[in-house]
Design an enzyme around this catalytic site. Structure first.
Site, PDB file in Angstrom:
ATOM      1  N   SER A 123       0.822  -1.213   0.000  1.00 29.89           N
ATOM      2  CA  SER A 123       0.000   0.000   0.000  1.00 29.89           C
ATOM      3  C   SER A 123       0.860   1.270   0.000  1.00 29.89           C
ATOM      4  O   SER A 123       2.004   1.250   0.454  1.00 29.89           O
ATOM      5  CB  SER A 123      -0.895   0.029   1.245  1.00 29.89           C
ATOM      6  OG  SER A 123      -1.734  -1.099   1.290  1.00 29.89           O
TER       7      SER A 123
HETATM    8  N1  SAH Z   1      -0.877  -4.759   4.162  1.00 30.38           N
HETATM    9  C1  SAH Z   1      -0.238  -5.050   2.891  1.00 30.38           C
HETATM   10  C2  SAH Z   1      -1.143  -4.716   1.723  1.00 30.38           C
HETATM   11  C3  SAH Z   1      -1.053  -5.756   0.665  1.00 30.38           C
HETATM   12  S1  SAH Z   1      -2.258  -5.688  -0.618  1.00 30.38           S
HETATM   13  C4  SAH Z   1       1.103  -4.349   2.797  1.00 30.38           C
HETATM   14  O1  SAH Z   1       1.393  -3.481   3.645  1.00 30.38           O
HETATM   15  O2  SAH Z   1       1.897  -4.700   1.934  1.00 30.38           O
HETATM   16  C5  SAH Z   1      -3.583  -6.674   0.078  1.00 30.38           C
HETATM   17  C6  SAH Z   1      -3.317  -8.122   0.373  1.00 30.38           C
HETATM   18  O3  SAH Z   1      -4.562  -8.724   0.749  1.00 30.38           O
HETATM   19  C7  SAH Z   1      -2.803  -8.953  -0.808  1.00 30.38           C
HETATM   20  O4  SAH Z   1      -1.590  -9.550  -0.439  1.00 30.38           O
HETATM   21  C8  SAH Z   1      -3.903 -10.009  -1.030  1.00 30.38           C
HETATM   22  O5  SAH Z   1      -3.407 -11.279  -1.409  1.00 30.38           O
HETATM   23  C9  SAH Z   1      -4.547 -10.073   0.344  1.00 30.38           C
HETATM   24  N2  SAH Z   1      -5.912 -10.607   0.371  1.00 30.38           N
HETATM   25  C10 SAH Z   1      -6.924 -10.433  -0.526  1.00 30.38           C
HETATM   26  N3  SAH Z   1      -8.036 -11.115  -0.143  1.00 30.38           N
HETATM   27  C11 SAH Z   1      -7.720 -11.727   1.044  1.00 30.38           C
HETATM   28  C12 SAH Z   1      -8.438 -12.579   1.945  1.00 30.38           C
HETATM   29  N4  SAH Z   1      -9.701 -12.948   1.714  1.00 30.38           N
HETATM   30  N5  SAH Z   1      -7.795 -13.022   3.052  1.00 30.38           N
HETATM   31  C13 SAH Z   1      -6.506 -12.668   3.303  1.00 30.38           C
HETATM   32  N6  SAH Z   1      -5.776 -11.876   2.488  1.00 30.38           N
HETATM   33  C14 SAH Z   1      -6.368 -11.405   1.371  1.00 30.38           C
END
Ligand code: SAH
Length: 217
Positions: free
Chosen positions: A66
């Site tokens: 993000s």
């Molecule tokens: N907090 C992260 C943001 C990553 S983007 C950071 O700081 O890098 C969001 C993430 O949510 C992705 O890795 C995606 O695979 C995950 N995601 C999407 N749907 C999900 C679900 N149902 N359960 C767990 N993770 C999920």
């Protein structure tokens, strides 16, 4: 190379100034972000210099880390107190996890992409961050560890996941980007049994919260 050089610290300071200019004034959150070496979360050293620009970044497996502004705002809205138990949905790179740890929280984080989960599980302890990481479906939350003081969702939820909301303590806060294509940053404060106070904080664009792939939890 897992190094945090003066160059990186300088870039981080500039990033903090930009966050302040964009309206992030929470001293604790700024200090926490100032301590996390964001360039170590991209898994590819060629991107290191880009790490402190306010941009989202590809981290493999079609996912992104993000924007620093988004991480700062979500961290601020969570109002983290030391020792609180926080559930994060969407571990991704682990960057937001690290910021929450720097704020003194105990973090339980779920990721549904196995590759990303495996990478981040290795990365975080290697740079000094200890969180409880789970491979599983965030829609289910973590019933075995509930209730949580705070819950943060870092992927775009097309609708409010009721199972997660049910894992919040009284007076707890859920921070979640809600919406299918674009999301509105939304908070829910639990004010009673099945009673929540809802507030909205502007438009964002997250990768989608997807269902039913991981079977971990
Ligand atoms: N907090 C992260 C943001 C990553 S983007 C950071 O700081 O890098 C969001 C993430 O949510 C992705 O890795 C995606 O695979 C995950 N995601 C999407 N749907 C999900 C679900 N149902 N359960 C767990 N993770 C999920």
């Amino acid at each position: 190379m897992k190094e945090d050089l003066p160059k990186h610290r300088g870039l981080r300071k500039k990033m903090l100034t930009r966050l302040q200019e964009k309206g992030i004034l929470d001293e604790e959150v700024l200090a926490a972000i100032g301590r996390v070496p964001r360039h170590l979360f991209h898994f590819d050293s060629t991107f290191a210099d880009k790490a402190y620009e306010d941009i989202a970044f590809q981290i493999g497996d079609g996912q992104t880390i993000s924007h620093p502004y988004t991480v700062a705002l979500q961290s601020h809205l969570l109002n983290v107190q030391k020792g609180e138990k926080i559930l994060e949905i969407g571990t991704g790179s682990g960057y937001q996890t690290a910021v929450l740890l720097e704020l003194g929280a105990k973090v339980f984080s779920i990721e549904r992409q196995k590759n990303l989960f495996d990478k981040t599980k290795l990365l975080l302890p290697s740079i000094g961050y200890e969180a409880k990481l789970f491979y599983g479906d965030g829609y289910k939350g973590l019933p075995a560890f509930a209730p949580f003081d705070k819950i943060i969702v870092t992927c775009g939820a097309p609708e409010l996941p009721e199972l997660i909301l049910g894992q919040l303590k009284l007076s707890g806060i859920l921070v979640i980007p809600l919406g299918a294509k674009e999301q509105i940053m939304t908070t829910f404060v639990k004010i009673g049994d099945n009673q929540y106070h809802k507030e909205e904080f502007g438009d964002f664009r997250f990768v989608p919260m997807l269902q039913n792939k991981a079977k971990g939890n």
